[in-house]
Write an enzyme that holds these catalytic residues in place. Sequence first.
Site, PDB file in Angstrom:
ATOM      1  N   TYR A 143       0.829  -1.212   0.000  1.00 37.95           N
ATOM      2  CA  TYR A 143       0.000   0.000   0.000  1.00 37.95           C
ATOM      3  C   TYR A 143       0.864   1.264   0.000  1.00 37.95           C
ATOM      4  CZ  TYR A 143      -4.658  -1.993   0.897  1.00 37.95           C
ATOM      5  OH  TYR A 143      -5.862  -2.633   0.799  1.00 37.95           O
ATOM      6  N   LYS A 194       3.584 -15.070   1.920  1.00 40.17           N
ATOM      7  CA  LYS A 194       3.769 -15.781   0.651  1.00 40.17           C
ATOM      8  C   LYS A 194       5.263 -16.027   0.481  1.00 40.17           C
ATOM      9  CE  LYS A 194       2.132 -17.456  -3.237  1.00 40.17           C
ATOM     10  NZ  LYS A 194       1.271 -18.662  -3.305  1.00 40.17           N
ATOM     11  N   ASP A 226      -2.562 -18.143   0.088  1.00 41.20           N
ATOM     12  CA  ASP A 226      -3.586 -18.860  -0.692  1.00 41.20           C
ATOM     13  C   ASP A 226      -4.191 -19.984   0.149  1.00 41.20           C
ATOM     14  OD1 ASP A 226      -1.068 -20.080  -0.780  1.00 41.20           O
ATOM     15  OD2 ASP A 226      -1.237 -20.715  -2.873  1.00 41.20           O
ATOM     16  N   ASP A 250      -6.042  -7.136   4.221  1.00 41.27           N
ATOM     17  CA  ASP A 250      -7.225  -6.510   3.621  1.00 41.27           C
ATOM     18  C   ASP A 250      -8.158  -7.599   3.091  1.00 41.27           C
ATOM     19  OD1 ASP A 250      -8.862  -4.449   2.467  1.00 41.27           O
ATOM     20  OD2 ASP A 250      -7.959  -4.915   0.525  1.00 41.27           O
ATOM     21  N   ASP A 254     -11.825  -9.408   5.043  1.00 38.83           N
ATOM     22  CA  ASP A 254     -13.170  -9.432   4.445  1.00 38.83           C
ATOM     23  C   ASP A 254     -13.726 -10.850   4.436  1.00 38.83           C
ATOM     24  OD1 ASP A 254     -13.182  -6.687   3.905  1.00 38.83           O
ATOM     25  OD2 ASP A 254     -13.993  -6.960   1.881  1.00 38.83           O
TER      26      ASP A 254
HETATM   27  C1  IPM Z   1     -10.272  -1.500   4.307  1.00 38.48           C
HETATM   28  C2  IPM Z   1     -10.582  -0.896   2.982  1.00 38.48           C
HETATM   29  C3  IPM Z   1      -9.476   0.074   2.624  1.00 38.48           C
HETATM   30  C4  IPM Z   1      -8.208  -0.724   2.486  1.00 38.48           C
HETATM   31  C5  IPM Z   1      -9.727   0.940   1.378  1.00 38.48           C
HETATM   32  C6  IPM Z   1     -11.061   1.652   1.437  1.00 38.48           C
HETATM   33  C7  IPM Z   1      -8.607   1.918   1.142  1.00 38.48           C
HETATM   34  O1  IPM Z   1     -10.775  -1.873   2.024  1.00 38.48           O
HETATM   35  O2  IPM Z   1     -10.166  -0.748   5.290  1.00 38.48           O
HETATM   36  O3  IPM Z   1     -10.137  -2.725   4.376  1.00 38.48           O
HETATM   37  O4  IPM Z   1      -7.930  -1.283   1.424  1.00 38.48           O
HETATM   38  O5  IPM Z   1      -7.460  -0.787   3.452  1.00 38.48           O
HETATM   39 MG    MG Z   2     -10.759  -3.845   2.800  1.00 37.79          MG
END
Ligand code: IPM
Ligand code: MG
Length: 360
Positions: A143, A194, A226, A250, A254
């Site tokens: 990032y 990885k 993975d 990230d 999710d």
């Molecule tokens: C998160 C989001 C952010 C990230 C975006 C909105 C920049 O997806 O907080 O997980 O990628 O970190």
């Molecule tokens: Mg995210």
Amino acid sequence: MTNSYRITLLPGDGIGPEIIAVAVEILKAVGKQCDIEFTFTEALMGGAAIEATGEPLPQATLETCRESDAVLLAAIGGYKWDHLPRHQRPETGLLGLRAGLELFANLRPAKILPQLVDASPLKGEIVEGVDIMVVRELTGGVYFGEPKGIFRTETGQQRGVNTMAYTDAEVDRIAKVAFEIAQKRNRQLCSVDKANVLEVSQLWRDRVSALSSSYPEIELSHLYVDNAAMQLVRAPKQFDTIVTGNLFGDILSDAAAMLTGSIGMLPSASMGEGKPAVFEPVHGSAPDIAGEDKANPLAQVLSAAMMLRYGLDEATAADKIEQAVFQVLDQGYRTGDIMSDGMTFVGCQQMGEALLKALS
Ligand code: IPM
Ligand code: MG
């Protein structure tokens, strides 16, 4: 004695203002009960800041945050700003906030509540009892690594570049946070990388392994990312605490969030070495339902509880909020994202009212 705290509120975009309004009411109510006084200062961030000032993270916002004891953020972004150049996008504001406050540790708990087992897209037997903490590195890796950009090659082609880089010090400080969190949980830490392909991951793995001798009571394991993604949906109960880099975290956070049924339920904390830390729901700004009173405010409310627990050391008040959330779920109140048969469908505001009642 009354404890007083200055809280910066960043409502942001989309459903942000609706859900943060609920959290503020809950904080005020619990503050009265626990003799805590909050001074709330609202500041602009994301699309809302772009509209007002042309930038996603105005300097004034960063300063307001720095002067506060904790920051409560809702969500940022929306279709309206997606076409803007990168430096003006709401997401860039979020990255600026993380970098500006040096919030290198992102804690994303994914715990399934018994009331919501049926809301998970996975079978009950797979997700029942899931309680995972993802510790994501937040101010390094691909990032932020340099060089980055879209360049022209000698032959005139465009070449997009990002750099995944970690120094040993960056790995050590996030690993330390993760070991310490694991210590307070089930004492199992899984580091995800990885290392079979990437040098940056090899260094990551070496440093995490080296640090484990200082934490002999923690059982450390390593997985390639993975495989970790597969294991998370195959047998999520094998995980207790996960530590990983920015991009992998990230993605995996999710996936872990969805195990619990709805990303609309999950809070997070982003912390640095000093104060203040930022507390925000894992979900985004949901522009498709903004302003319709359909949003689930519970992740925001639970983020306020996390703020009390981890940011302000007010565990009793945090407990009260979490109990209120369990109670409204036990009473059957559900917003659209977690609705199931036989439950009582409510909007964002009604959910807030039910919480206030549960608190009193
Ligand atoms: C998160 C989001 C952010 C990230 C975006 C909105 C920049 O997806 O907080 O997980 O990628 O970190
Ligand atoms: Mg995210």
